[in-house]
Design an enzyme around this catalytic site. Structure first.
Site, PDB file in Angstrom:
ATOM      1  N   SER A   1      15.373  22.771 -13.766  1.00 29.75           N
ATOM      2  CA  SER A   1      14.182  23.580 -13.998  1.00 29.75           C
ATOM      3  C   SER A   1      14.627  24.954 -14.476  1.00 29.75           C
ATOM      4  O   SER A   1      15.649  25.468 -14.032  1.00 29.75           O
ATOM      5  CB  SER A   1      13.392  23.700 -12.698  1.00 29.75           C
ATOM      6  OG  SER A   1      12.571  24.844 -12.728  1.00 29.75           O
TER       7      SER A   1
ATOM      8  N   HIS B   1       0.827  -1.216   0.000  1.00 25.87           N
ATOM      9  CA  HIS B   1       0.000   0.000   0.000  1.00 25.87           C
ATOM     10  C   HIS B   1       0.863   1.270   0.000  1.00 25.87           C
ATOM     11  O   HIS B   1       0.442   2.310   0.501  1.00 25.87           O
ATOM     12  CB  HIS B   1      -0.952   0.041   1.201  1.00 25.87           C
ATOM     13  CG  HIS B   1      -1.701  -1.236   1.427  1.00 25.87           C
ATOM     14  ND1 HIS B   1      -2.950  -1.483   0.897  1.00 25.87           N
ATOM     15  CD2 HIS B   1      -1.347  -2.373   2.098  1.00 25.87           C
ATOM     16  CE1 HIS B   1      -3.356  -2.697   1.255  1.00 25.87           C
ATOM     17  NE2 HIS B   1      -2.384  -3.262   1.971  1.00 25.87           N
TER      18      HIS B   1
ATOM     19  N   GLU C   1      10.073   9.927 -15.968  1.00 18.59           N
ATOM     20  CA  GLU C   1       8.701  10.403 -16.214  1.00 18.59           C
ATOM     21  C   GLU C   1       8.290  10.164 -17.663  1.00 18.59           C
ATOM     22  O   GLU C   1       7.181   9.708 -17.955  1.00 18.59           O
ATOM     23  CB  GLU C   1       8.593  11.901 -15.918  1.00 18.59           C
ATOM     24  CG  GLU C   1       8.766  12.251 -14.462  1.00 18.59           C
ATOM     25  CD  GLU C   1       8.932  13.750 -14.293  1.00 18.59           C
ATOM     26  OE1 GLU C   1       7.916  14.460 -14.223  1.00 18.59           O
ATOM     27  OE2 GLU C   1      10.083  14.220 -14.255  1.00 18.59           O
TER      28      GLU C   1
ATOM     29  N   LYS D   1      16.297  22.488  -8.492  1.00 13.52           N
ATOM     30  CA  LYS D   1      15.647  21.257  -8.955  1.00 13.52           C
ATOM     31  C   LYS D   1      16.535  20.349  -9.790  1.00 13.52           C
ATOM     32  O   LYS D   1      17.347  20.797 -10.584  1.00 13.52           O
ATOM     33  CB  LYS D   1      14.417  21.614  -9.792  1.00 13.52           C
ATOM     34  CG  LYS D   1      13.340  22.298  -9.002  1.00 13.52           C
ATOM     35  CD  LYS D   1      12.297  21.350  -8.522  1.00 13.52           C
ATOM     36  CE  LYS D   1      11.346  21.042  -9.649  1.00 13.52           C
ATOM     37  NZ  LYS D   1      10.219  20.259  -9.180  1.00 13.52           N
TER      38      LYS D   1
END
Ligand code: ARG
Length: 467
Positions: free
Chosen positions: A279, A158, A292, A285
């Site tokens: 970024s 979970h 992704e 970042k």
């Protein structure tokens, strides 16, 4: 526009410009040129053996096709839109190069069985490449697992911390998935490698052909059983796309973990610079864009599968032009699956794992609670009661902001007097991993066995006759 020289006999004028563009497939099916030539050469040789054409004519065709291949490969071949597809482009050029004999190549054959064999050869070649890619990725997973046998991290259910596992065990879970992918593609290949040549347009042909010898020459295991099925079957593409979809689904799950692990809240990995991006606005970042994108590209492969299933669902027997739509989806899926497997192997080779962060995370989740319950069972308590007492221990530890292993002996004994100071060795996180030696468990012997089994399988894969 001029009429198509292959079928233009009954037409007074050629198709409208926009229609020609709409039906044109040579812009993409030229990718199949090598397989088309291989299949045509096998067909020509068979025509020669069967006496349908002379042996000299057969050699002239095989030779001429070789010259066409060279032109395509050195870039001098001129692709012609009005010739519709790869098959007619190659045949037209063959006739220019070899003369009148070129017009005999298509004897006893239709584009319907021709495209079937060509595409089957193409799909088979690509599936072998996917298998190579998945096997290489497995090898990287095995190497990284072998380096990290002693690193422990929270195993989750979970997505909540559940029990500690070794990082090796976690990585090997993915190796098993990719092994299944390779095996699944083997099963699929058995059905891809069936030749439809000889079915002709749909009903078979009057020439004394020998389809089995064509199949043998291109390395296929056998031929179709029914000519109508042969020219209208695209199950082989669908199965391949399903196999590719599963590869991508496995990659996508791995990507999801990498993305989570790279978040500083986890901090389990440091992404290699070469596999991440920054970024344009937030200087701090480091984004997991590669993972992704791979997760996102999974949708394209599912899309190709769903698209072709939908193309096929309403088609009456036998060949229908709708089936030309099988190619772009597969070509795109092939680019996606092949590149994703390669990129993931490279990323995993370079990713840095952070064992200290993984170990710290084990402390946060009371990952040794099951150990305490099992310990109490060892002292004679029924499991349900042991579970309840352990729950009370967790509540007490949580209140004090401690781990279970940091509770004092009197604190533990207040919950149950049977607890002794031998409990602390049981509560050690590494002990929890080391004691799980059931088959396929996270214990070190089990992990060594898995490594052996997977290495043995990889060796076999690399030495098998198909590779
Ligand atoms: N380009 C076609 C395809 O990919 C080849 C077969 C066309 N056959 C025909 N009779 N129009 O499906």
């Amino acid at each position: 526009m001029s009429t198509n020289q292959s079928w233009g006999g009954r037409f007074a004028e050629g198709p409208a410009e926009a229609v020609a563009r709409y039906t044109d497939s040579q812009t993409f099916d030229r990718a199949l040129y090598a397989q088309d030539i291989r299949a045509s050469q096998a067909h020509a040789r068979m025509l020669g053996r069967q006496g349908v054409i002379t042996p000299q004519e057969a050699s002239a065709l095989v030779e001429g096709l070789e010259r066409v291949r060279r032109e395509i490969e050195d870039g001098s071949f001129v692709w012609r839109s009005e010739l519709e597809d790869v098959h007619m482009n190659i045949e037209a050029r063959l006739t220019e190069l070899a003369g009148e004999v070129g017009k005999k190549l298509h004897t006893g054959r239709s584009r319907n069985d021709q495209v079937g064999l060509t595409f089957r050869l193409f799909v088979a070649d690509k599936l072998r490449a996917w298998q190579e890619g998945a096997a290489t990725l497995c090898a990287v997973l095995l190497d990284r697992a072998a380096e990290h046998r002693d690193v422990i991290l929270p195993g989750c259910t979970h997505l909540q911390p559940a029990q500690p596992v070794s990082l090796a065990h976690h990585l090997l879970a993915y190796a098993w998935m990719f092994r299944r992918d390779v095996e699944r593609l083997d099963d699929t290949l058995a059905r891809v490698r069936v030749s439809p040549l000889g079915a002709a347009a749909l009903a078979g042909t009057t020439y004394p052909l020998d389809p089995a010898s064509v199949a043998a020459e291109v390395g296929f295991a056998g031929i179709y059983g029914n000519s109508m099925d042969a020219v209208s079957d695209r199950d082989f593409v669908l199965e391949a796309l399903f196999g590719g979809s599963l590869v991508m689904m496995h990659l996508s799950r791995l990507c999801e973990e990498i993305i989570l692990w790279a978040n500083p809240a986890f901090g389990f990995v440091r992404l290699p610079d070469a596999y991440s991006t920054g970024s344009s606005i937030m200087p701090q970042k480091k984004n997991p864009d590669v993972a992704e994108l791979m997760r996102g590209k999974t949708g394209r492969v599912y899309g190709a599968l769903l698209g072709l299933l939908t193309v096929m669902k309403g088609l009456p027997l036998a060949y229908n032009r709708d089936m030309q739509e099988d190619k772009e989806g597969f070509l795109d899926a092939d680019r996606t699956v092949s590149s994703s497997l390669r990129i993931m192997a490279g990323l995993l080779e370079e990713i840095a794992f952070r064992p200290e962060r993984m170990r710290e995370a084990c402390k946060l989740g009371f990952l040794n609670a099951t150990e305490l319950a099992d310990y109490l069972v060892g002292k004679g308590l029924p499991f349900r009661e042991a579970h309840h007492i352990t729950g009370q221990a967790v509540a007490a530890a949580e209140k004090e902001g401690k781990g279970l292993e940091e509770l004092t002996l009197p604190e533990l004994q207040a919950l149950d007097p049977r607890i002794d100071d031998d409990v602390y060795s049981v509560l050690a996180y590494t002990a929890a991993v080391q004691r799980r030696e059931t088959p396929g468990g996270t214990g070190p012997h089990s992990v060594s066995r898995q490594l052996e089994q997977l290495r043995g399988w990889l060796d076999l894969f690399h030495t098998s006759p198909n590779s």
